[in-house]
Write a protein that holds these residues in place. Structure first.
Motif, mmCIF file in Angstrom:
data_model
loop_
_atom_site.group_PDB
_atom_site.id
_atom_site.type_symbol
_atom_site.label_atom_id
_atom_site.label_comp_id
_atom_site.label_asym_id
_atom_site.label_seq_id
_atom_site.Cartn_x
_atom_site.Cartn_y
_atom_site.Cartn_z
ATOM 1 N N ILE A 50 58.819 -12.287 24.049
ATOM 2 C CA ILE A 50 58.548 -11.442 22.877
ATOM 3 C C ILE A 50 57.073 -11.098 22.797
ATOM 4 N N MET A 51 56.214 -12.095 23.021
ATOM 5 C CA MET A 51 54.774 -11.861 22.933
ATOM 6 C C MET A 51 54.267 -10.975 24.063
ATOM 7 N N ILE A 52 54.778 -11.180 25.286
ATOM 8 C CA ILE A 52 54.356 -10.339 26.410
ATOM 9 C C ILE A 52 54.832 -8.903 26.206
ATOM 10 N N ALA A 53 56.075 -8.740 25.724
ATOM 11 C CA ALA A 53 56.607 -7.399 25.468
ATOM 12 C C ALA A 53 55.776 -6.687 24.410
ATOM 13 N N SER A 168 51.163 -20.058 19.338
ATOM 14 C CA SER A 168 50.510 -18.921 19.992
ATOM 15 C C SER A 168 50.812 -17.608 19.287
ATOM 16 N N ALA A 169 51.945 -17.569 18.567
ATOM 17 C CA ALA A 169 52.315 -16.349 17.838
ATOM 18 C C ALA A 169 51.257 -15.985 16.807
ATOM 19 N N GLY A 170 50.525 -16.990 16.329
ATOM 20 C CA GLY A 170 49.466 -16.735 15.354
ATOM 21 C C GLY A 170 48.340 -15.890 15.932
ATOM 22 N N PHE A 173 50.289 -12.201 16.950
ATOM 23 C CA PHE A 173 50.675 -11.447 15.758
ATOM 24 C C PHE A 173 49.744 -11.853 14.609
ATOM 25 N N THR A 174 50.289 -12.564 13.625
ATOM 26 C CA THR A 174 49.472 -13.095 12.522
ATOM 27 C C THR A 174 49.903 -14.531 12.279
ATOM 28 N N TRP A 175 49.101 -15.268 11.509
ATOM 29 C CA TRP A 175 49.472 -16.653 11.216
ATOM 30 C C TRP A 175 50.678 -16.718 10.290
#
Length: 288
Positions: A50-53, A168-170, A173-175
């Protein structure tokens, strides 16, 4: 003796394939209709994908497929041919599903509903896949391999990796997204358990009592469950003890405790969770 090979019948294979398809499709729905549009990630390879996409602006399904394949190859000997093929099939369906569902408008942008509903659907989908002999995430295979070299269980390794990925999503994206992701992950984790174990989770019961025979009769008569009497010996006193063992469902636990409290309040009672029950006479007898 040589190894025995158990082959699935055509009907069993069809049923397994149907449930693998439904499970993988539900995961795709959870990702594209609820989680990804709201910048909420899952754990494991799915979260990384999801993060790489998001960063590359390429299709999510591409990374879901490509990132899982190496771990399937690495862990082939560890997980077996049937599990590997089931996992490959489920991952393929999930990847195709996310590509097909990507143009579909999300059902909600609510920061409450998205992680809750998405987490529930995700957990049911993953649970169906696991229950039917597959997996949707290569991190489980990594955990199995690391488990042989590190003093940690497979579950602990998976948890550590997922906390790192969700954290890492923080940064990506955002926290707020990271915290919503933790909520979705927790709900999905619980729903996986419910889907695999079912609501009628089995429990083992051990009772040490001076009124063992009376208690055993009451359990058989009032719960319809069979009991087994075991002979024990007290560690301190050395005296003979009669132990009652039986298996009940979670829904029957309260009634059993009330029976013990009524007939022998001083009895020792231990109740534990059981993941699987096979054979014997576990099927409940009708109570008239």
């Amino acid at each position: 003796m040589g190894k025995q090979h158990f082959r699935l019948t055509k009907l069993e294979l069809l049923i397994r394939t149907v449930f693998l398809t439904i499970g993988a499709a539900l995961v795709a729905v959870a990702l594209e209709i609820f989680l990804v549009p709201n910048s909420i990630v899952d754990g494991g390879i799915t979260g990384i994908s999801i993060m790489i996409a998001h960063v590359t602006h390429l299709p999510l399904g591409l990374f879901l497929f490509l990132l899982n394949i190496p771990f399937l190859i690495i862990g082939y000997k560890q997980i077996g041919k049937t599990f590997a093929l089931s996992t490959l099939y489920a991952v393929t369906i999930m990847s195709i599903g996310t590509v097909l569902l990507h143009p579909v408008k999300p059902l909600t942008y609510s920061t409450f509903l998205a992680p809750v509903i998405g987490g529930v659907i995700l957990g049911i989908g993953v649970g169906l896949v696991i229950r039917n002999g597959g997996s949707l995430d290569g991190t489980e295979i990594i955990a199995i391999l690391f488990n042989k070299k590190l003093p940690f269980s497979v579950g602990e390794v998976v948890m550590f990796m997922n906390l790192f990925i969700l954290g890492s999503a923080g940064f990506v994206f955002t926290w707020d997204s990271a915290m919503y992701s933790l909520i979705a992950y927790y709900i999905a984790f619980k729903m996986i358990d419910v889907t695999i174990e079912g609501f009628d989770e089995s429990k083992s019961v051990w009772i040490i009592s001076e009124e063992a025979k009376e208690l055993g009769d009451a359990i058989m008569d009032r719960l319809g469950r069979g009991v087994t009497y075991l002979q024990g010996e007290g560690g301190f006193t050395g005296g003979a003890k009669k132990v009652i063992f039986c298996v009940i469902t979670r829904l029957e636990e309260a009634k059993l405790k009330s029976i013990v409290q009524e007939l022998d309040p001083a009895a020792f009672l231990a109740v534990g969770n059981i993941h699987d029950v096979k054979g014997g006479r576990f099927k409940k007898r009708d109570i008239h």
